[in-house]
Design a protein around this motif. Structure first.
Motif, PDB file in Angstrom:
ATOM      1  N   TYR A  75      -4.449   5.754 -11.243  1.00 26.33           N
ATOM      2  CA  TYR A  75      -3.515   5.672 -12.356  1.00 26.33           C
ATOM      3  C   TYR A  75      -3.696   6.880 -13.259  1.00 26.33           C
ATOM      4  CZ  TYR A  75      -1.755   4.924 -16.973  1.00 26.33           C
ATOM      5  OH  TYR A  75      -1.107   5.122 -18.160  1.00 26.33           O
ATOM      6  N   ASP A  89      -6.602  -3.057  -5.217  1.00 17.48           N
ATOM      7  CA  ASP A  89      -6.364  -1.694  -5.701  1.00 17.48           C
ATOM      8  C   ASP A  89      -7.647  -0.883  -5.909  1.00 17.48           C
ATOM      9  OD1 ASP A  89      -3.667  -1.022  -5.714  1.00 17.48           O
ATOM     10  OD2 ASP A  89      -3.261  -2.064  -7.585  1.00 17.48           O
ATOM     11  N   ASP A 149      -3.414  -1.970  -2.320  1.00 19.41           N
ATOM     12  CA  ASP A 149      -4.347  -0.849  -2.437  1.00 19.41           C
ATOM     13  C   ASP A 149      -3.642   0.481  -2.148  1.00 19.41           C
ATOM     14  OD1 ASP A 149      -6.740   0.358  -2.984  1.00 19.41           O
ATOM     15  OD2 ASP A 149      -7.823  -0.505  -1.287  1.00 19.41           O
ATOM     16  N   TYR A 150      -4.340   1.576  -2.479  1.00 18.78           N
ATOM     17  CA  TYR A 150      -3.901   2.948  -2.205  1.00 18.78           C
ATOM     18  C   TYR A 150      -2.541   3.269  -2.834  1.00 18.78           C
ATOM     19  CZ  TYR A 150      -7.801   3.317   1.050  1.00 18.78           C
ATOM     20  OH  TYR A 150      -9.070   3.347   1.603  1.00 18.78           O
ATOM     21  N   ASN A 151      -2.249   2.663  -3.979  1.00 17.79           N
ATOM     22  CA  ASN A 151      -1.015   2.957  -4.686  1.00 17.79           C
ATOM     23  C   ASN A 151      -1.266   3.997  -5.782  1.00 17.79           C
ATOM     24  OD1 ASN A 151       0.677   0.813  -3.376  1.00 17.79           O
ATOM     25  ND2 ASN A 151      -0.882  -0.505  -4.314  1.00 17.79           N
ATOM     26  N   LEU A 152      -0.217   4.666  -6.200  1.00 16.04           N
ATOM     27  CA  LEU A 152      -0.294   5.619  -7.299  1.00 16.04           C
ATOM     28  C   LEU A 152       0.578   5.094  -8.433  1.00 16.04           C
ATOM     29  CD1 LEU A 152       0.022   9.495  -7.055  1.00 16.04           C
ATOM     30  CD2 LEU A 152       1.031   8.217  -8.935  1.00 16.04           C
ATOM     31  N   TYR A 153      -0.025   4.884  -9.619  1.00 13.80           N
ATOM     32  CA  TYR A 153       0.666   4.337 -10.776  1.00 13.80           C
ATOM     33  C   TYR A 153       0.754   5.389 -11.879  1.00 13.80           C
ATOM     34  CZ  TYR A 153      -0.761  -0.093  -8.542  1.00 13.80           C
ATOM     35  OH  TYR A 153      -0.981  -1.125  -7.667  1.00 13.80           O
ATOM     36  N   LYS A 165       0.832  -1.213   0.000  1.00 15.26           N
ATOM     37  CA  LYS A 165       0.000   0.000   0.000  1.00 15.26           C
ATOM     38  C   LYS A 165       0.865   1.263   0.000  1.00 15.26           C
ATOM     39  CE  LYS A 165      -4.133  -1.876   2.246  1.00 15.26           C
ATOM     40  NZ  LYS A 165      -5.094  -1.782   3.369  1.00 15.26           N
ATOM     41  N   ASN A 166       0.248   2.331  -0.509  1.00 20.86           N
ATOM     42  CA  ASN A 166       0.841   3.674  -0.455  1.00 20.86           C
ATOM     43  C   ASN A 166       2.134   3.799  -1.249  1.00 20.86           C
ATOM     44  OD1 ASN A 166      -1.199   4.482   1.254  1.00 20.86           O
ATOM     45  ND2 ASN A 166       0.071   4.604   3.084  1.00 20.86           N
ATOM     46  N   LYS A 198       1.622   9.281  -0.393  1.00 23.00           N
ATOM     47  CA  LYS A 198       2.090   8.071  -1.062  1.00 23.00           C
ATOM     48  C   LYS A 198       3.577   8.249  -1.417  1.00 23.00           C
ATOM     49  CE  LYS A 198      -2.506   7.071  -2.823  1.00 23.00           C
ATOM     50  NZ  LYS A 198      -3.443   7.192  -3.959  1.00 23.00           N
ATOM     51  N   SER A 233      -6.732   2.726  -5.470  1.00 25.23           N
ATOM     52  CA  SER A 233      -5.528   3.207  -6.131  1.00 25.23           C
ATOM     53  C   SER A 233      -5.891   4.074  -7.324  1.00 25.23           C
ATOM     54  CB  SER A 233      -4.663   2.021  -6.579  1.00 25.23           C
ATOM     55  OG  SER A 233      -4.202   1.286  -5.458  1.00 25.23           O
TER      56      SER A 233
END
Length: 522
Positions: A465, A460, A425-429, A399-400, A517, A463
């Protein structure tokens, strides 16, 4: 011992004058001994082991000084090269350390150029059954071999040592030049829990520089077997042919060891920089297309925090992987790291694919920033992924993380249907090319939009993108975020124990009770 006790005021005055004179250089500036020191010995290349070990009459060898020390003593080593192996078997106490350190502004060198290396665990400096000792400011270098089946080391810590500190040392040119078939193995520093009955514990390696090693199938800084408690901080490890740091189970070290104890555990790897940890340093050995090294690697170890490190330009970045059929890599946290420009994956979890069975369990990969890894394909012709999950990943949290991928890349790649209960989850792509995620396939066509990926992985949900994370520079690179970055304060706070209290720069990990993040908190 000479000068230890005086029985009258005049004698006490004379003792102070003697110590002041013996501890001062020509400018009258006294060196800084161990604050608990009761006696200071000096060693110099122009000394003699028949001397008394004072400033004016120094010993010639460190081993001679070691023969004289008691808890609380300090050995100050003058500049120059020393060509004897050093063995430490004595111990200080918790309030009276033994200290061996470089004399102020001078560089003593333990030089292995003329030393014979025999067998395994043969080091230029060896700690055995030693306790409460600090080694500071020495160079340890120039041990090479082309003899099959020997294992040269810079520093060895073994046999139940505890409370050993290595500070501001430089270790370099430790090389085994045999072939892989002839047991090409060496270590700059190896910490061995090589006993079921005596745990090696409380080891600190801080502010050291390690470079130009050829360790073959071994690693540059190794902690393995029955080791409980360690801190590896603020070190720089670069220009090496294989793994930088490994925290490992003792399967091969003590093959029939107590399963409850035979693995390294309860440590912190913090604030280090590792780069050029790559098989490309020795293509004549590994081949011109081998990219198998991992800069920081937990392999069957447990309860390790990996934080605030910069890992770049290596074969792979950070690994929570098991090459064991006994020990999983478990209960580890990878947080607040920069990982960039690695040839293959940035962060790697799971088994050594198709060979082992224990996998990666109950680990957290949170608040890391990854940029432009995966410059070459993996062993199966696949893109390994900025974050790679192979077999038997169970109950892990991802995460993050801020993941800025190459134009042709994979954000997250899960290879097989094994494993369960992984929370992503909570990721930035972000990528300027075509996005890709792969779920439960080693090769093949990935998901090219976030909704398809969410449906395939059941992960995700929160998350995002497609929005540029606005790193300060992708060319330098500088992986800190700008003030207007969408990563700012957009993550989820799990707990202080998991996210940590500070970001990669040592600043508070949250701002107004919010967390960004990636590794950098504005």
């Amino acid at each position: 011992m000479e000068g230890r006790t005086f029985v009258n005021i005049f004698g006490s005055f004379m003792l102070c004058m003697i110590l002041w004179t013996s501890c001062s250089d020509k400018s009258g500036d006294a060196p800084s001994p161990n604050k608990n020191s009761s006696h200071i010995y000096f060693v110099a290349t122009d000394g003699s082991d028949s001397n008394v070990g004072s400033f004016q009459s120094p010993f010639k060898s460190i081993n001679k000084a070691l023969n004289n020390i008691v808890p609380g003593d300090t050995i100050l080593v003058r500049g120059g090269s020393y060509y004897d192996k050093v063995t430490l078997t004595k111990s200080g106490t918790v309030d009276k350390l033994i200290t061996i350190k470089a004399y102020r502004n001078e560089k003593p060198i333990i030089d292995g150029s003329y030393m014979q290396i025999t067998g395994y665990w043969d080091g230029l400096i060896t700690f055995s059954k030693a306790r409460f000792i600090t080694l500071e400011g020495l160079d340890i270098c120039n041990v090479t071999t082309s003899t099959p089946h020997v294992d040269p080391e810079g520093i060895v810590i073994k046999d139940g040592c505890n409370n050993i500190t290595i500070k501001r040392c430089s270790i370099y040119n430790i090389q085994n030049n045999t072939t892989l078939n002839d047991w090409r193995s060496a270590h700059a520093i190896v910490v061995l829990g090589n006993s079921d009955t005596e745990t090696t514990k409380n080891i600190t390696i801080d502010g050291c520089t390690i470079h130009d090693t050829k360790t073959g199938t071994s690693e540059t800084l190794t902690i393995a077997g029955n080791v409980d408690g360690f801190t590896l901080s603020n070190n720089k490890i670069y220009d090496i042919e294989n793994i930088g740091i490994i925290i490992a189970g003792g399967d091969n070290l003590i093959p029939h060891g107590n399963v409850a104890l035979n693995y390294a555990r309860n440590g912190v790897i913090s604030g280090n920089e590792l780069y050029n940890n790559t098989h490309l340093r020795s293509p004549e050995v590994w081949g011109a297309t081998s990219y198998g090294a991992i800069a920081i690697y937990v392999c069957g170890g447990a309860n390790v925090i990996i934080e605030k490190n910069k890992v770049h330009d290596s074969d792979r970045g950070i690994g929570l992987v098991s090459e064991s059929n006994i020990y999983p890599t478990k209960n580890c946290i990878v947080r607040n790291n920069f990982v960039y420009n690695c040839w293959r994956t940035g962060i790697y979890m799971g088994d050594y694919l198709n060979y082992t069975s224990q996998g990666t369990n109950n680990c957290y990969v949170v608040n890391n920033t990854l940029l432009f890894n995966n410059a070459v394909k993996g062993a199966f012709g696949e893109i390994e992924g900025e974050i790679r999950l192979t077999e038997n990943c169970i109950n892990n949290v991802i995460k993050n993380n801020l993941i800025y991928a190459r134009p042709v890349d994979v954000f997250i790649h899960k290879y097989t249907t094994t494993g369960s209960n992984n929370d992503i989850d909570y990721n930035l792509y972000y990528t300027t090319g075509t996005p890709s995620w792969l779920w439960n396939t080693t090769n093949g066509t990935g998901n090219s939009n976030l909704k398809d990926w969410q449906a395939a992985s059941n992960c995700d949900a929160h998350s995002v993108y497609g929005t540029d994370p606005l790193l300060r520079s992708i060319t330098l690179p500088d992986l800190h975020i700008q003030d207007s970055s969408p990563a700012k304060n957009s993550g989820i706070f799990i707990s202080t124990d998991i996210n940590g209290t500070v970001d990669i720069d040592g600043n508070p990990r949250t701002s107004d009770n919010k967390i960004s993040k990636g590794a950098h908190q504005l």
